[in-house]
Enzyme design. Structure first.
Site, PDB file in Angstrom:
ATOM      1  N   TYR A 141     -14.054  32.861  -9.972  1.00  0.00           N
ATOM      2  CA  TYR A 141     -12.857  32.366 -10.652  1.00  0.00           C
ATOM      3  C   TYR A 141     -13.225  31.346 -11.723  1.00  0.00           C
ATOM      4  O   TYR A 141     -12.742  31.425 -12.858  1.00  0.00           O
ATOM      5  CB  TYR A 141     -11.903  31.748  -9.637  1.00  0.00           C
ATOM      6  CG  TYR A 141     -10.669  31.136 -10.257  1.00  0.00           C
ATOM      7  CD1 TYR A 141      -9.682  31.946 -10.804  1.00  0.00           C
ATOM      8  CD2 TYR A 141     -10.494  29.755 -10.302  1.00  0.00           C
ATOM      9  CE1 TYR A 141      -8.543  31.400 -11.381  1.00  0.00           C
ATOM     10  CE2 TYR A 141      -9.363  29.199 -10.873  1.00  0.00           C
ATOM     11  CZ  TYR A 141      -8.396  30.023 -11.412  1.00  0.00           C
ATOM     12  OH  TYR A 141      -7.272  29.467 -11.996  1.00  0.00           O
ATOM     13  N   LYS A 145     -12.610  31.612 -15.880  1.00  0.00           N
ATOM     14  CA  LYS A 145     -11.845  30.663 -16.687  1.00  0.00           C
ATOM     15  C   LYS A 145     -12.721  29.996 -17.740  1.00  0.00           C
ATOM     16  O   LYS A 145     -12.227  29.627 -18.819  1.00  0.00           O
ATOM     17  CB  LYS A 145     -11.177  29.632 -15.787  1.00  0.00           C
ATOM     18  CG  LYS A 145     -10.062  30.229 -14.920  1.00  0.00           C
ATOM     19  CD  LYS A 145      -8.999  30.937 -15.774  1.00  0.00           C
ATOM     20  CE  LYS A 145      -7.834  31.443 -14.948  1.00  0.00           C
ATOM     21  NZ  LYS A 145      -6.788  32.107 -15.771  1.00  0.00           N
TER      22      LYS A 145
END
Length: 272
Positions: A141, A145
């Protein structure tokens, strides 16, 4: 009437953004994957569209629907958080994470570029402070990002000649279903065969971390809307609990000390 299209509107940040833009007079095209969510959005007065952001044919059809009216604001919000040790999830988990959080940003923006160009539109990409302060058990994750941040920098420069602008939003803790979904993802990965099984409570703690004293999604959406309506929207907007403090920790805290803090926080200060 200005037109805004927002992906991932089933709940949380996406739905709050859709409500905020609609209340200000935008014609809001709100997308979701599940039929029941699309029905709820339609009942709420949005132009509801069933959309998988990785479906190229669906994106072509959506672009054709917007061809005549153009598009003033595109918000790439769809995404999720894959939690768990990087090596447990492996390449397959990374691919799924990047397909939704990174590749779709390019795919959706590319498909809607003609409509955005016609109206000299604004592209808003929802990143995360997790792309700045990387934490264990959220590596896929955090990497996705961080990639969104890089894409925003490139897109801002490349779209400028067409009169288009790009704003990246990096939320901190925002009240949403993110933690519940992240916890569900983590539980699918946690098993007794994993070398990290003894640290499973640290994995669960990371999955819940996004809901530590969260900022209401309505407040977040109101601030995004306010920034979007400026003549020159900020390149980077950090909103929500921890959105300023965490990047400062990543920037100024010695790396060795930061590692110790994170290791203690998520139960990694032990030997297996």
């Amino acid at each position: 009437m200005p037109i805004a299209l927002i992906t991932g509107c089933s709940s949380g940040i996406g739905r709050a953004l859709a409500d905020a833009f609609k209340a200000t007079g935008y014609e809001v095209w709100a997308t979701a994957r599940r039929p029941e969510d699309v029905a709820a959005l339609s009942a709420a007065g949005f132009i509801a569209v069933r959309l998988d952001v990785n479906d190229s044919l669906a994106l072509e059809q959506l672009a054709a629907s917007l061809a005549h009216g153009g598009l003033d604001v595109l918000i790439n919000n769809a995404g999720y958080g894959a939690m768990g040790p990087l090596l447990d999830g492996g390449v397959e988990a990374m691919q799924r994470q990047f397909e939704t959080n990174v590749f779709s940003v390019v795919g959706v923006t590319r498909a809607l570029f003609p409509a955005l160009r016609r109206n000299k539109g604004l592209v808003i990409n929802i990143g995360s402070v997790s792309g700045v302060l990387v934490t264990p058990f959220a590596g896929a994750y955090c990497a996705s990002k961080a990639a969104v941040h890089a894409l925003c920098d490139a897109l801002r420069l490349e779209l400028a000649p067409f009169g288009m602008q790009v704003m990246e939003v990096q939320p901190g803790a925002i009240a949403s279903s993110f933690a519940r979904n992240a916890s569900d993802q983590a539980e699918q990965l946690i098993n007794e065969q994993s070398p990290w099984w003894p640290l499973r409570e640290g994995i669960r703690a990371r999955a819940r971390a996004s809901q530590d004293n969260p900022t209401p999604a309505t407040d977040f959406a109101a601030d995004v809307l306010k920034a979007a309506q400026q003549a020159n929207p900020p390149r980077l907007l950090r909103l929500g609990n921890g959105s300023r403090a965490l990047p400062l920790l990543a920037q100024w805290l010695p790396k060795g000390l930061l590692d110790k803090v994170l290791s203690k926080r998520f139960g990694l200060n032990t030997s297996l």
